[in-house]
Design an enzyme around this catalytic site. Structure first.
Site, PDB file in Angstrom:
ATOM      1  N   HIS B  88       0.818  -1.217   0.000  1.00 10.28           N
ATOM      2  CA  HIS B  88       0.000   0.000   0.000  1.00 10.28           C
ATOM      3  C   HIS B  88       0.852   1.267   0.000  1.00 10.28           C
ATOM      4  O   HIS B  88       0.341   2.364  -0.175  1.00 10.28           O
ATOM      5  CB  HIS B  88      -1.043  -0.019   1.133  1.00 10.28           C
ATOM      6  N   ASP B 118       0.146  -7.472   1.551  1.00  5.78           N
ATOM      7  CA  ASP B 118       0.567  -6.081   1.686  1.00  5.78           C
ATOM      8  C   ASP B 118       2.090  -5.946   1.752  1.00  5.78           C
ATOM      9  O   ASP B 118       2.629  -5.207   2.565  1.00  5.78           O
ATOM     10  CB  ASP B 118      -0.098  -5.421   2.919  1.00  5.78           C
ATOM     11  N   GLY B 195       2.694   6.679   7.930  1.00  8.03           N
ATOM     12  CA  GLY B 195       4.069   6.947   7.515  1.00  8.03           C
ATOM     13  C   GLY B 195       5.020   5.868   8.001  1.00  8.03           C
ATOM     14  O   GLY B 195       6.085   5.648   7.438  1.00  8.03           O
ATOM     15  N   ASN B 196       4.645   5.161   9.064  1.00  6.93           N
ATOM     16  CA  ASN B 196       5.431   4.022   9.536  1.00  6.93           C
ATOM     17  C   ASN B 196       5.277   2.814   8.609  1.00  6.93           C
ATOM     18  O   ASN B 196       6.029   1.854   8.712  1.00  6.93           O
ATOM     19  CB  ASN B 196       4.979   3.577  10.940  1.00  6.93           C
ATOM     20  N   SER B 197       4.311   2.871   7.744  1.00  5.11           N
ATOM     21  CA  SER B 197       4.006   1.733   6.881  1.00  5.11           C
ATOM     22  C   SER B 197       5.237   1.240   6.144  1.00  5.11           C
ATOM     23  O   SER B 197       5.914   2.015   5.481  1.00  5.11           O
ATOM     24  CB  SER B 197       2.954   2.127   5.850  1.00  5.11           C
ATOM     25  N   GLY B 250     -11.847 -21.376  -5.085  1.00  3.65           N
ATOM     26  CA  GLY B 250     -13.133 -20.670  -5.041  1.00  3.65           C
ATOM     27  C   GLY B 250     -14.007 -21.017  -3.855  1.00  3.65           C
ATOM     28  O   GLY B 250     -15.214 -21.168  -4.013  1.00  3.65           O
ATOM     29  N   VAL B 251     -13.406 -21.139  -2.692  1.00  9.12           N
ATOM     30  CA  VAL B 251     -14.220 -21.338  -1.480  1.00  9.12           C
ATOM     31  C   VAL B 251     -13.830 -20.306  -0.432  1.00  9.12           C
ATOM     32  O   VAL B 251     -12.740 -19.746  -0.474  1.00  9.12           O
ATOM     33  CB  VAL B 251     -14.044 -22.753  -0.859  1.00  9.12           C
ATOM     34  N   THR B 252     -14.744 -20.060   0.496  1.00 13.05           N
ATOM     35  CA  THR B 252     -14.452 -19.216   1.648  1.00 13.05           C
ATOM     36  C   THR B 252     -14.500 -20.096   2.883  1.00 13.05           C
ATOM     37  O   THR B 252     -15.390 -20.951   2.998  1.00 13.05           O
ATOM     38  CB  THR B 252     -15.512 -18.103   1.776  1.00 13.05           C
TER      39      THR B 252
END
Lengths: 459, 462
Positions: B88, B118, B195-197, B250-252
């Site tokens: 991000h 991420d 900003g720490n990201s 395709g499963v949750t």
């Protein structure tokens, strides 16, 4: 016979002269005011508003202006008293003022779909003989002065007040619509509108009925006048009580349409004579059964040509369908890929709305559920194959809330019992009450996703 | 399935800091603590490799593509200058500038990004030997142990904060655009701010144990870092292949507790099965309990165990056949499922400037939300109110299904159709769109307005 046109012409000239010269004199205003004020009453109510998305319901108290239109206690009030997903309960009409107020319980009558007002019937053991207004329909012209009588706000003890205004616009299509020029105060909505000749020509309003595209007008921000022609028929023959309202009254075709604007006609190489583009066909609707497809262009319905080129016009089509009658089979002339085609459609009953949906409350789970009505299915984009019940309310601190269930969740199964509707839900709960499982896995849909909620019912 | 945790990505806030920096107290001057030898030594091991990152991000908003400077953190992991940060921070950026610990500015290129965890990897544009950090093990972390967070909170480079590990395996459900299905998070009370990201979370031995990425909106002392064990695997895959290849059926999944708190029931609940997906086509049904994949037991009694289960599916070779052992009520069923490659979480986006709108690829998630029968069309991500698309009635959220009756398969497909129409100077173009549950025709009039050039000429002729 020959003298008749001349007579009309003369009277029109006379009226024109009178109106053009006259604004309201203070004296005239006072006299009109005194005449209509006794017919103005206050409508008090508690309104129950349901959010169609979450199913949450809140109650609030309110009041608005009422206008006594028949001495037996028929009262007209603004149409927003009864809108989709909201229902007024505990309606009362307060008549008279200055210490002589009298309050009557009132019953809501079936809301007309062609004018945005509602009618209430004041209830009394003895026949009522209340002061009422009598309307004299007269056309208005742009710029013409009018007076609107309404009520001042609560802090001013709801004192009657008169406001002068002017006709800002006269729209002729699809029906004559008068726009006023001032901002309408809340207490003036449905107040009588009086012309310079002293005739009560209509009532003020804030938008058209929903069937007429009321939302478009809300956005326009213009106050309106509903001319007496629109509602006199309801005064002469009041609608039935709201309880007895039958959905069969309203016919349904099941299409969403767009007007065939000239540019669209040009694109498809069609004559620029208007029509309706079918943009969406509702599954399982009369239109779907008749084989209507999205992209078809409706040129005539029941032999009546449809020559629409404006966004607003499509609402006239809705009205035409609704008035045609449930169960009636009518021809519909279409253009498909530019070629004419006639289909026979058998109109069905307008599907129930969320407001009228069957509902069931379960004390053990601490929730109430209702059927998924067609309007909710469209508003929430719920696929056709999703069958279940939608949670309308969860009781604070109840089993369902502890289990993280919330309004808007669609229940698809209770334990091993599939739920496709209210009846299933009730049956499943009956069986579960016998077996009293310590925990209950509820299969449900939240938005586009399915999943489980584990509940610990206190049987 | 109901997670009300309000995590916020540090990205949006990081982007906003530039505007409000002057309003923020610059109160970092209290870090005097010379007494604490181990803390300083740990900091010294990492600080030289700390990077202040200034990506110029492509932002699609209001039907237009614009560029915006963002701020984040990162750390160098190898002498040849590979840098780890958050997706991000560095994703969707047109250029990335890095400021090193010695204040030198070095440009970097994005090697690859992985929105699912991420994580992003950059390569510094330098031939010099760089200082680098040592990556530790997050599996050994314990709640209560001291950690440091290094980075650029609110753009303030070279900041160090100290705290402890609060929880080692915090589960965060999907929150808006923040979908990290494979992460359990290290929760820490070390101060982490926008900003720490992308900055490192460091143990007392000076080893990086996490990548700081999120905070909880409205809370204090609640920050979240991606465990370095998760990050390391992703970083290696990105350096090797440019991205992470994952399998998808395709499963949750949902934790067993969603159905029962009886601990004797092992496995994981299959809560949703997507249409036209391998598992659904092979006969897997919602409510099935998956107990083993290729004979290997899978268990998720609690939600914290879900990321590992998801990963065990994602780690299957793409295109291979997986044997699922499923319990359906009392019945045991074996189902063979052929895995497919998981598509990117974020669809690519493009601007169609002449018509004044932007569109994005329809991801499986978008298709599901829109109840599309198949993955088709492109999603209108914005329509410039003054543009001709908006004038024709195209709206943000519309899914563009056909152009002049021709099916739009994906963004590339639409780009081609758009280009043809631009080149042929076609005047009227009919779009067919889905809007919520309804469909609608939208006629675009792309004819150039005659008056415009005239006015421009008049303006020049002074």
């Amino acid at each position: 016979m020959r003298s008749k046109p001349l007579l009309i012409l003369l009277s029109a000239v006379a009226a024109f002269t009178a109106a053009a010269q006259d604004d309201f004199t203070a004296q005239a205003l006072e006299s009109h005011f005194e005449r209509v004020v006794p017919a103005i009453c206050q409508v008090l109510f508690t309104q129950e508003v349901t959010d169609p998305r979450t199913g949450e319901t809140v109650r609030r108290n309110g009041d608005c202006l009422g206008l006594i239109v028949r001495k037996d206690g028929l009262v007209m009030a603004q149409g927003h008293l009864s809108v989709e997903n909201s229902a007024p309960v505990d309606l009362r009409v307060r008549v008279g003022r200055g210490g002589a107020e009298k309050e009557y319980p009132a019953a809501l009558l079936h809301k007309p779909n062609d004018v945005n007002v509602v009618f209430l019937q004041a209830q009394s053991d003895t026949p009522l003989n209340l002061p009422c207004v009598t309307f004299s329909p007269q056309p208005l012209r742009v710029g013409e002065p009018v007076a609107v009588v309404g009520l001042a706000g609560e802090t001013l003890d709801f004192e009657p007040a008169v406001f002068t205004d002017r006709v800002a616009a006269v729209i002729t299509q699809p029906r004559t619509t008068y726009c006023l020029s001032n901002n309408l105060r809340f207490g003036c909505i449905t107040g009588p509108v009086i012309n310079t000749r002293g005739a009560v020509v209509g009532v003020s309003g804030i938008d058209l009925s929903r069937a007429e595209g009321g939302e478009l007008y809300t956005r326009s921000g213009h106050p309106l006048m509903y001319q007496a022609e629109l509602f006199q028929k309801y005064i002469d023959n009041p609608p039935a009580r709201e309880e007895s309202k039958k959905a069969e009254d309203t016919a349904w075709l099941g299409v969403f349409t767009q007007p065939l604007k000239n540019e669209y006609a040009e694109y498809w190489g069609l004559e620029k004579t208007g029509g309706l583009i079918v943009s969406t066909v509702v599954p399982d609707s009369p239109a779907a059964k008749a084989g209507v497809q999205s992209g078809d262009i409706i040129k005539a319905f029941d032999g009546k040509p449809q020559k629409f080129t404006q966004d607003r016009d499509v609402l006239a089509f809705t009205k035409l369908v609704r008035d045609t009658g449930t169960g009636k089979t009518v021809p519909m002339d279409l253009l498909r890929d530019g070629k004419p085609l006639t289909v026979q459609v058998t109109l069905a009953t307008l599907p129930r709305s969320a407001q009228e949906a069957a509902e069931f409350e379960d004390a053990v789970l601490g929730l109430s559920v209702r059927e998924i009505t067609r309007d909710v299915r469209i508003a929430l984009n719920i696929a056709e194959d999703v069958r279940g019940v939608i949670i309308r309310k969860v009781k604070s601190g109840g089993t369902a809330q502890i289990g993280k269930m919330r309004p808007g969740v669609i229940i698809l199964a209770l334990g091993d019992y599939p739920v496709t509707g209210i009846a299933d839900f009730q049956q499943a709960m009956t069986k579960l009450r016998e077996t009293k499982p310590a925990e209950l896995a509820v299969f449900a849909r939240v938005g586009p996703q399915t999943g489980f909620f584990r509940l610990k019912p206190k049987w | 399935m109901m997670h009300l945790k309000k995590g916020i990505s540090l990205r949006r806030a990081a982007a906003a800091w530039a505007v409000c920096a002057v309003l923020l107290p610059t109160g970092c001057a209290t870090v005097l603590g010379g007494q604490d030898g181990p803390v300083i030594r740990a900091k010294e091991r990492v600080a030289p490799a700390l990077v202040h990152i200034r990506p110029v991000k492509e932002v699609f908003a209001g039907g237009k593509k614009t560029e915006m400077l963002a701020v984040g953190s990162g750390f160098i992991i190898s002498p040849d200058g590979y840098v780890v940060t958050n997706e991000h921070v560095a994703g969707e950026s047109s250029s990335v500038q890095c400021v090193l610990s010695d204040h030198r500015e070095v440009n970097a290129k994005v090697v690859g990004t992985d929105a699912d965890t991420d994580i992003a990897v950059l390569k510094l544009d330098t031939t010099e030997k760089m200082p680098w950090v040592k990556m530790g093990r997050s599996a050994n972390l314990q709640a209560g142990q001291t950690v440091l967070a290094l980075g650029s909170p609110h753009g303030l480079a070279r900041s160090v904060s100290k705290g402890i590990v609060s929880v080692t395996d915090r589960y965060l459900g999907d929150e808006g655009q923040m979908i990290s299905p494979f992460n359990d998070w290290i929760q820490t009370d070390a101060a982490i701010n926008p900003g720490n990201s992308g900055g490192p979370l460091v143990n007392i031995r000076g080893e990086v144990v996490g990548v700081n990425a999120r905070i909880l909106n409205g809370a204090e002392s609640v920050g979240f870092a991606i465990p370095i064990d998760t990050a390391r695997e992703v970083v290696e895959a990105i350096i090797r292949d440019g991205r992470v290849h994952r399998s998808w059926i395709g499963v949750t999944f949902q934790e067993m507790m969603a159905k029962t708190d009886d601990p004797s029931h092992l496995g994981v609940v299959i809560s949703d099965v997507e249409r036209l997906a391998p598992a659904g086509e092979a006969g897997v049904k919602p409510g099935d309990v998956l107990v083993a994949i290729n004979g290997k037991a899978v268990n998720a009694r609690f939600e914290e165990e879900l990321p590992a289960v998801r990963k065990s599916v994602a780690d299957l070779p793409v295109g291979s056949t997986a044997e699922l052992s499923v319990k359906r009520g009392e019945e045991k069923v074996d189902i063979s499922v052929k895995t497919e490659e998981k598509t990117a979480q974020k669809g690519s986006q493009a601007e169609f400037g002449e018509w004044g709108f932007t569109a994005t690829d329809v991801t499986p998630e978008i298709a599901r939300r829109a109840q599309l029968p198949e993955r088709t069309g492109v999603l209108v991500s914005g329509a410039n109110p003054g543009g001709i698309a908006a004038r024709a009635g195209l709206q943000e959220g519309d899914i563009l299904l056909t152009v002049d009756g021709q099916k739009v398969n994906d963004l590339d497909g639409f780009k081609a159709l758009y280009k043809e129409r631009r080149e042929s100077q076609k005047k009227l173009i009919m779009l067919f769109v889905q809007r919520g549950a309804l469909t609608r025709f939208v006629l675009v009039n792309a004819a150039p307005e005659a008056a415009q050039p005239e006015e421009e000429n008049a303006g020049h002729a002074e």
